[in-house]
Design a protein around this motif. Structure first.
Motif, mmCIF file in Angstrom:
data_model
loop_
_atom_site.group_PDB
_atom_site.id
_atom_site.type_symbol
_atom_site.label_atom_id
_atom_site.label_comp_id
_atom_site.label_asym_id
_atom_site.label_seq_id
_atom_site.Cartn_x
_atom_site.Cartn_y
_atom_site.Cartn_z
ATOM 1 N N UNK A 14 0.833 -1.200 0.000
ATOM 2 C CA UNK A 14 0.000 0.000 0.000
ATOM 3 C C UNK A 14 0.869 1.253 0.000
ATOM 4 N N UNK A 15 1.893 1.247 0.823
ATOM 5 C CA UNK A 15 2.794 2.403 0.904
ATOM 6 C C UNK A 15 3.510 2.634 -0.426
ATOM 7 N N UNK A 16 4.052 1.580 -0.995
ATOM 8 C CA UNK A 16 4.810 1.717 -2.240
ATOM 9 C C UNK A 16 3.901 2.075 -3.416
ATOM 10 N N UNK A 17 2.710 1.476 -3.495
ATOM 11 C CA UNK A 17 1.774 1.838 -4.567
ATOM 12 C C UNK A 17 1.342 3.291 -4.440
ATOM 13 N N UNK A 18 1.150 3.763 -3.208
ATOM 14 C CA UNK A 18 0.789 5.169 -2.996
ATOM 15 C C UNK A 18 1.877 6.093 -3.525
ATOM 16 N N UNK A 23 3.753 9.898 -7.648
ATOM 17 C CA UNK A 23 4.724 10.405 -8.622
ATOM 18 C C UNK A 23 4.138 10.455 -10.034
ATOM 19 N N UNK A 24 3.265 9.517 -10.367
ATOM 20 C CA UNK A 24 2.682 9.501 -11.714
ATOM 21 C C UNK A 24 1.616 10.573 -11.903
ATOM 22 N N UNK A 65 -7.017 3.369 -17.469
ATOM 23 C CA UNK A 65 -5.636 3.693 -17.784
ATOM 24 C C UNK A 65 -4.672 2.930 -16.864
ATOM 25 N N UNK A 66 -5.020 2.849 -15.583
ATOM 26 C CA UNK A 66 -4.180 2.131 -14.625
ATOM 27 C C UNK A 66 -4.144 0.648 -14.964
#
Length: 113
Positions: A14-18, A23-24, A65-66
């Motif tokens: 969750x932290x890394x996907x956030x 950034x995107x 898109x994701x």
């Protein structure tokens, strides 16, 4: 015991996907994507992420898109967590519409002006 490991991995993902979505979407002004909840399967092969997208009108478009770019997101996630996880799970994304649901309930109860 296995459930504790699942929860730790879910929090890490969750932290890394956030951070990846932050950034995107930085280049897209007026759009915000938050990862509200992550569930990991018991064998750690599937990660289900629930996304809250603001504004909600663009939710379906951004989710499509994701999903189209899930391989790229998985690769970037793999580069970030390669030292913590042996296998990077398959990613599945869904819209978390719980906030819209709460707003609708408040509206029906007459709490919002």
């Amino acid at each position: 015991m296995q459930e504790t490991r699942q929860n730790k991995i879910a929090r890490l993902l969750q932290k890394e996907l956030s951070l990846i979505f932050q950034s995107q979407t930085r280049a897209m002004h007026g759009v915000m994507v938050s990862v509200t909840r992550v569930k990991v399967s018991p064998d750690l092969s599937v990660c289900t992420a629930y996304l809250s997208i603001f504004p909600s009108e663009k939710g379906e478009e951004l989710l499509a898109n994701i999903k189209a770019n899930d391989k790229t997101i998985r690769y970037e996630l793999g580069t970030r967590v390669r030292n913590q996880l042996r296998i990077i799970p398959e990613l599945r994304f869904f819209i978390d519409d719980s906030l819209d649901y709460l707003d609708r309930i408040d509206e029906l109860l007459g709490r919002k002006s």
